[in-house]
Motif scaffolding. Structure first.
Motif, mmCIF file in Angstrom:
data_model
loop_
_atom_site.group_PDB
_atom_site.id
_atom_site.type_symbol
_atom_site.label_atom_id
_atom_site.label_comp_id
_atom_site.label_asym_id
_atom_site.label_seq_id
_atom_site.Cartn_x
_atom_site.Cartn_y
_atom_site.Cartn_z
ATOM 1 N N UNK A 1 -5.989 10.985 6.194
ATOM 2 C CA UNK A 1 -6.076 9.667 7.089
ATOM 3 C C UNK A 1 -6.976 8.647 6.437
ATOM 4 N N UNK A 2 -8.731 9.563 6.549
ATOM 5 C CA UNK A 2 -9.499 8.941 5.427
ATOM 6 C C UNK A 2 -9.452 8.628 4.168
ATOM 7 N N UNK A 3 -8.927 9.431 3.750
ATOM 8 C CA UNK A 3 -8.918 9.188 2.053
ATOM 9 C C UNK A 3 -7.806 8.143 2.016
ATOM 10 N N UNK B 1 3.870 11.573 7.360
ATOM 11 C CA UNK B 1 5.277 13.115 7.956
ATOM 12 C C UNK B 1 6.209 13.221 6.165
ATOM 13 N N UNK B 2 6.021 12.378 6.188
ATOM 14 C CA UNK B 2 7.815 13.148 5.432
ATOM 15 C C UNK B 2 7.049 13.597 3.894
ATOM 16 N N UNK B 3 5.769 13.513 3.473
ATOM 17 C CA UNK B 3 5.702 13.918 2.461
ATOM 18 C C UNK B 3 4.886 15.151 2.776
ATOM 19 N N UNK B 4 4.361 15.754 3.684
ATOM 20 C CA UNK B 4 3.713 16.941 4.859
ATOM 21 C C UNK B 4 5.210 17.687 5.389
ATOM 22 N N UNK C 1 0.894 -1.170 -0.042
ATOM 23 C CA UNK C 1 0.607 -0.114 -0.015
ATOM 24 C C UNK C 1 0.373 1.220 0.260
ATOM 25 N N UNK C 2 2.512 0.843 -0.134
ATOM 26 C CA UNK C 2 3.259 2.450 0.285
ATOM 27 C C UNK C 2 2.745 3.654 -0.960
ATOM 28 N N UNK C 3 2.472 3.429 -2.446
ATOM 29 C CA UNK C 3 3.254 3.703 -3.214
ATOM 30 C C UNK C 3 1.551 4.374 -3.242
ATOM 31 N N UNK C 4 0.253 3.953 -3.331
ATOM 32 C CA UNK C 4 -0.700 4.476 -2.518
ATOM 33 C C UNK C 4 -1.259 5.609 -1.442
ATOM 34 N N UNK D 1 -1.354 11.246 0.309
ATOM 35 C CA UNK D 1 -0.250 12.580 0.811
ATOM 36 C C UNK D 1 -0.184 14.016 -0.128
ATOM 37 N N UNK D 2 -0.116 13.252 -1.099
ATOM 38 C CA UNK D 2 0.709 14.155 -2.289
ATOM 39 C C UNK D 2 -0.430 15.019 -2.682
#
Length: 465
Positions: free
Chosen positions: A157-159, A427-430, A123-126, A131-132
């Motif tokens: 997190x819902x998305x 967190x990394x993306x944000x 699920x990591x890429x999704x 997040x982006x």
């Protein structure tokens, strides 16, 4: 741990331990207002406390050995507590959080393959994409806008949950989802005075009436989602996503799950599956904003990893400080601040020093991550935000039953790996693109309403880095 501050000094807000036991009336008032304010100094300094609440013997268990005994070694002797079920079953019925016995075993077994570490990594890429995509709402507004980060993290997190587990197939209407979740879980998901008095289930709980309309709305959402996916499966199974929703629907039958159990579990994950991660993310951003040196070190770590175009599936392992900061925020503000069990039969626990805890049939055992994670016997400077505790070399020193953000034993959170990976990626993306700063209005107070949430929200200023 080069470059990471060794003595972070931020002490985030929390109730001061009581020094005088509350009266019965104070107990009722405090439980209704904020159960986190109920606990006295012994709860943060003693390994266990035996007390009585409204004629009910209760043991507050902080000793890791006692916790292991109740949640693991003799878990078969402990069922979900009556009060907990009175609160949650009207909402979730036989969802994974509230089901017991054969129903729980069937559901847990059915869902386990989706949440294995190997599957969660898929699920990591999704998680990164969602997040982006979420960042576009910051880009469209003026620089330095103030946002309620508690609401934002709920929607993020819902998305992620919707896309990863339901392939974007939740059939919802336009509306304020974060507000609906808050109304559902925090108007109905609270202890009522009649619960404390062990009143029969048929006695109305007036404190929950406000949430009944939202509960009906969520149940209708689940029905629409199930019907829509069933139509796809019926017309052409090959076009149906191989996701959590399809898995559950295909388990329906005499040897699997009933339609009602499927509905309950979908509601559990839509309504509550993302909630704990959302709260922990918001508290992390708040604590980091008040710890500038730690934030700078996190940004350096994030920038270094993302500069290599590393696959997000590897971020959890390659960003130890980001993970440590999230875990430390969950220590101070555990998403699930209490774990409640009732003893089915008489039991006893013998501590290594020979002390004995007698646990009579019907006794309620409270395992309180809120007090355990701030306990003076088990933590150095327990009220201070210090991610160094969870860095490699230090994390291994923390006892398994000293830190329980996801519970323990047979009912340990099925989505723990999913949540950790999701949090680090989000967190990394944000934090690669934005900084989150406190304002004069950022005065959160932790309140237990099913999860540990900030009363009044978490207004923070969001500015591009």
């Amino acid at each position: 741990m080069d470059g990471i501050p060794q003595k972070a000094g931020f002490e985030p807000p929390a109730p001061v331990p009581r020094t005088v036991p509350p009266s019965r009336l104070e107990i009722i008032r405090t439980v209704l207002k904020n159960p986190l304010e109920l606990w006295g100094l012994p709860s943060y300094t003693w390994p266990w406390i035996v007390t009585r609440f409204f004629g009910q013997t209760t043991i507050i268990a902080n000793d890791p050995g006692l916790i292991r005994h109740v949640l693991v070694d003799n878990a078969a002797n402990y069922e979900m507590s009556e009060i907990r079920q009175l609160v949650l079953r009207p909402i979730l019925r036989d969802g994974l959080l509230t089901a017991e016995g054969p129903v729980w075993k069937r559901s847990r077994k059915a869902m386990a393959p989706v949440f294995t570490p190997r599957h969660a990594r898929g699920f990591a890429r999704q998680m990164r994409e969602q997040s982006e995509l979420f960042l576009t709402r910051y880009q469209s507004g003026p620089s330095g806008l103030v946002r309620d980060i508690a609401v934002d993290m709920t929607e993020l997190t819902y998305a992620i949950l919707s896309e990863t587990l339901f392939s974007g197939g939740i059939v919802s209407e336009q509306g304020d989802f974060a507000r609906d979740v808050d109304d559902l879980l925090h108007s109905m998901g609270r202890v009522d005075p009649f619960d404390l008095l062990r009143a029969p289930k048929w006695v109305p709980r007036f404190t929950r009436i406000r949430g009944l309309g939202v509960l009906r709305k969520f149940r209708e959402l689940v029905h629409r989602t199930m019907d829509h996916r069933r139509d796809i499966i019926r017309k052409d199974r090959a076009t149906a996503p191989d996701d959590f929703l399809t898995l559950l629907l295909e388990l329906e039958g005499p040897d699997g799950l009933t339609s009602q159990e499927i509905e309950d579990n979908i509601l559990t994950f839509i309504g509550a599956g993302h909630e704990t991660t959302a709260r922990a993310l918001a508290w992390t951003l708040y604590c980091v904003a008040n710890s500038p040196d730690i934030r700078t070190a996190m940004e350096t770590e994030i920038d270094s990893v993302l500069a290599t175009d590393a696959d997000p599936v590897d971020w959890l392992e390659r960003m130890p400080l980001v993970r440590a900061s999230f875990e430390e925020a969950m220590r101070l503000y555990p998403p699930a601040p209490s774990i409640n069990r009732d003893a089915v039969a008489d039991d006893r626990y013998v501590a290594p020093n020979g002390e004995v805890v007698e646990i009579a049939r019907g006794t309620t055992v409270l395992v309180m991550p809120w007090t355990l994670h701030r306990h003076e016997l088990y933590w150095d400077r327990p009220r201070i935000f210090d991610p160094n505790r969870f860095m490699p070399g230090e994390r291994e020193k923390i006892g398994r039953f000293q830190y329980l953000p996801f519970g323990a034993g047979p009912r340990v959170c099925i989505g723990a790996t999913f949540a950790l990976q999701e949090a680090v990626i989000a967190l990394a993306v944000l934090m690669q693109r934005y900084r989150f700063d406190v304002t004069a209005q950022t005065k959160p107070w932790p309140v237990q309403k099913l999860t540990t949430q900030p009363a009044g929200g978490l207004p923070m200023r969001v500015t591009p880095r």
